[in-house]
Design a protein around this motif. Sequence first.
Motif, PDB file in Angstrom:
ATOM      1  N   ASP A  19      -2.958   7.409  -5.648  1.00 44.21           N
ATOM      2  CA  ASP A  19      -2.881   6.157  -5.754  1.00 44.21           C
ATOM      3  C   ASP A  19      -3.131   6.029  -6.911  1.00 44.21           C
ATOM      4  O   ASP A  19      -2.814   4.919  -7.929  1.00 44.21           O
ATOM      5  CB  ASP A  19      -4.558   5.727  -4.597  1.00 44.21           C
ATOM      6  CG  ASP A  19      -4.314   4.233  -4.929  1.00 44.21           C
ATOM      7  OD1 ASP A  19      -3.434   3.762  -4.123  1.00 44.21           O
ATOM      8  OD2 ASP A  19      -5.430   2.831  -4.489  1.00 44.21           O
TER       9      ASP A  19
ATOM     10  N   THR B  74      -1.395  -0.046  -0.482  1.00 44.70           N
ATOM     11  CA  THR B  74      -2.151   1.534  -0.401  1.00 44.70           C
ATOM     12  C   THR B  74      -2.936   1.764   1.134  1.00 44.70           C
ATOM     13  O   THR B  74      -4.326   0.994   0.986  1.00 44.70           O
ATOM     14  CB  THR B  74      -3.215   2.592  -0.979  1.00 44.70           C
ATOM     15  OG1 THR B  74      -1.856   2.398  -1.678  1.00 44.70           O
ATOM     16  CG2 THR B  74      -3.348   3.808  -0.922  1.00 44.70           C
TER      17      THR B  74
ATOM     18  N   ALA C  45      -5.528  -1.519  -2.196  1.00 43.50           N
ATOM     19  CA  ALA C  45      -5.911  -0.284  -1.062  1.00 43.50           C
ATOM     20  C   ALA C  45      -6.884  -0.841  -0.132  1.00 43.50           C
ATOM     21  O   ALA C  45      -7.881  -1.891  -0.865  1.00 43.50           O
ATOM     22  CB  ALA C  45      -5.862   1.240  -1.723  1.00 43.50           C
TER      23      ALA C  45
ATOM     24  N   ARG D   6       0.381   6.115  -9.194  1.00 46.01           N
ATOM     25  CA  ARG D   6       0.920   4.919  -8.556  1.00 46.01           C
ATOM     26  C   ARG D   6       0.432   3.846  -9.247  1.00 46.01           C
ATOM     27  O   ARG D   6       1.311   2.787  -9.747  1.00 46.01           O
ATOM     28  CB  ARG D   6       0.950   5.077  -6.915  1.00 46.01           C
ATOM     29  CG  ARG D   6       1.921   4.222  -6.947  1.00 46.01           C
ATOM     30  CD  ARG D   6       1.484   4.019  -5.000  1.00 46.01           C
ATOM     31  NE  ARG D   6       2.601   3.074  -3.956  1.00 46.01           N
ATOM     32  CZ  ARG D   6       2.637   2.348  -3.603  1.00 46.01           C
ATOM     33  NH1 ARG D   6       1.543   1.381  -4.030  1.00 46.01           N
ATOM     34  NH2 ARG D   6       3.687   0.833  -3.470  1.00 46.01           N
TER      35      ARG D   6
ATOM     36  N   PHE E   5      -3.129   8.334   3.913  1.00 44.67           N
ATOM     37  CA  PHE E   5      -2.719   7.398   3.678  1.00 44.67           C
ATOM     38  C   PHE E   5      -1.509   7.044   3.498  1.00 44.67           C
ATOM     39  O   PHE E   5      -0.807   7.923   3.210  1.00 44.67           O
ATOM     40  CB  PHE E   5      -3.592   7.194   1.689  1.00 44.67           C
ATOM     41  CG  PHE E   5      -3.179   8.277   0.929  1.00 44.67           C
ATOM     42  CD1 PHE E   5      -2.174   7.758   0.248  1.00 44.67           C
ATOM     43  CD2 PHE E   5      -3.123   9.537   0.956  1.00 44.67           C
ATOM     44  CE1 PHE E   5      -1.589   9.320  -0.578  1.00 44.67           C
ATOM     45  CE2 PHE E   5      -3.166  10.141  -0.102  1.00 44.67           C
ATOM     46  CZ  PHE E   5      -1.926   9.493  -0.833  1.00 44.67           C
ATOM     47  N   SER E   6      -1.377   5.607   3.338  1.00 47.96           N
ATOM     48  CA  SER E   6      -0.023   5.408   3.197  1.00 47.96           C
ATOM     49  C   SER E   6       0.497   4.865   2.025  1.00 47.96           C
ATOM     50  O   SER E   6      -0.649   3.702   1.905  1.00 47.96           O
ATOM     51  CB  SER E   6       0.444   4.562   4.241  1.00 47.96           C
ATOM     52  OG  SER E   6      -0.114   5.710   5.621  1.00 47.96           O
ATOM     53  N   PHE E   7       1.244   4.749   1.409  1.00 54.85           N
ATOM     54  CA  PHE E   7       1.490   3.283   0.515  1.00 54.85           C
ATOM     55  C   PHE E   7       2.782   2.877   1.420  1.00 54.85           C
ATOM     56  O   PHE E   7       4.067   2.584   1.547  1.00 54.85           O
ATOM     57  CB  PHE E   7       2.663   4.484  -0.429  1.00 54.85           C
ATOM     58  CG  PHE E   7       1.571   5.137  -1.811  1.00 54.85           C
ATOM     59  CD1 PHE E   7       0.460   4.805  -1.859  1.00 54.85           C
ATOM     60  CD2 PHE E   7       1.622   5.970  -2.321  1.00 54.85           C
ATOM     61  CE1 PHE E   7      -0.456   5.914  -3.034  1.00 54.85           C
ATOM     62  CE2 PHE E   7       1.327   7.167  -2.748  1.00 54.85           C
ATOM     63  CZ  PHE E   7      -0.617   6.986  -3.264  1.00 54.85           C
TER      64      PHE E   7
END
Length: 162
Positions: free
Chosen positions: A31, A117, A11, A34, A154-156
Amino acid sequence: MIHPEIILFLARADNGVIGDGDTIPWRLPEDQRRFKRMTMGKPMIMGRKTFDSLPGMLPGRRHIVLTRDKKWEAEGAEIAGNLKNALKIANSPHIAVIGGAEIYKAFLDKADRIELTEVHISPTGDIKMPAFDDAVWEETEREDHDAKNDQPAFSFVTLKRK
């Protein structure tokens, strides 16, 4: 030894920060879930400081710790003195590399995939990771999440070597 798929899991904030001392400057339960789902059953290669920062042994995963300290040991950890030895110990079709920054940099040219992340904040922190080179890495998946409560957006992102 089989040729494994090497996956970096990390991340990183928008300003490149991945840590501050021995802590991560955000908390994202999604997160963490995941990470658990994607690393379950895989051997994880990490540095000693990353191992020390864990809340304990993470169930269902082997902990391979890269350290130069030949006397260091921890119950449940497998110790490797170099990258080649760590990969030999892992001996798995999929290997998770989970940090810290020096370990990511050491494995970057060997990695096949990055599970990133992107944390959409710019916290202070002394441990940074530069952006990944677009000439080498191709974004293949992205899942954006809005900020909510006290959690940042946030973005994966999945990056695969071109």
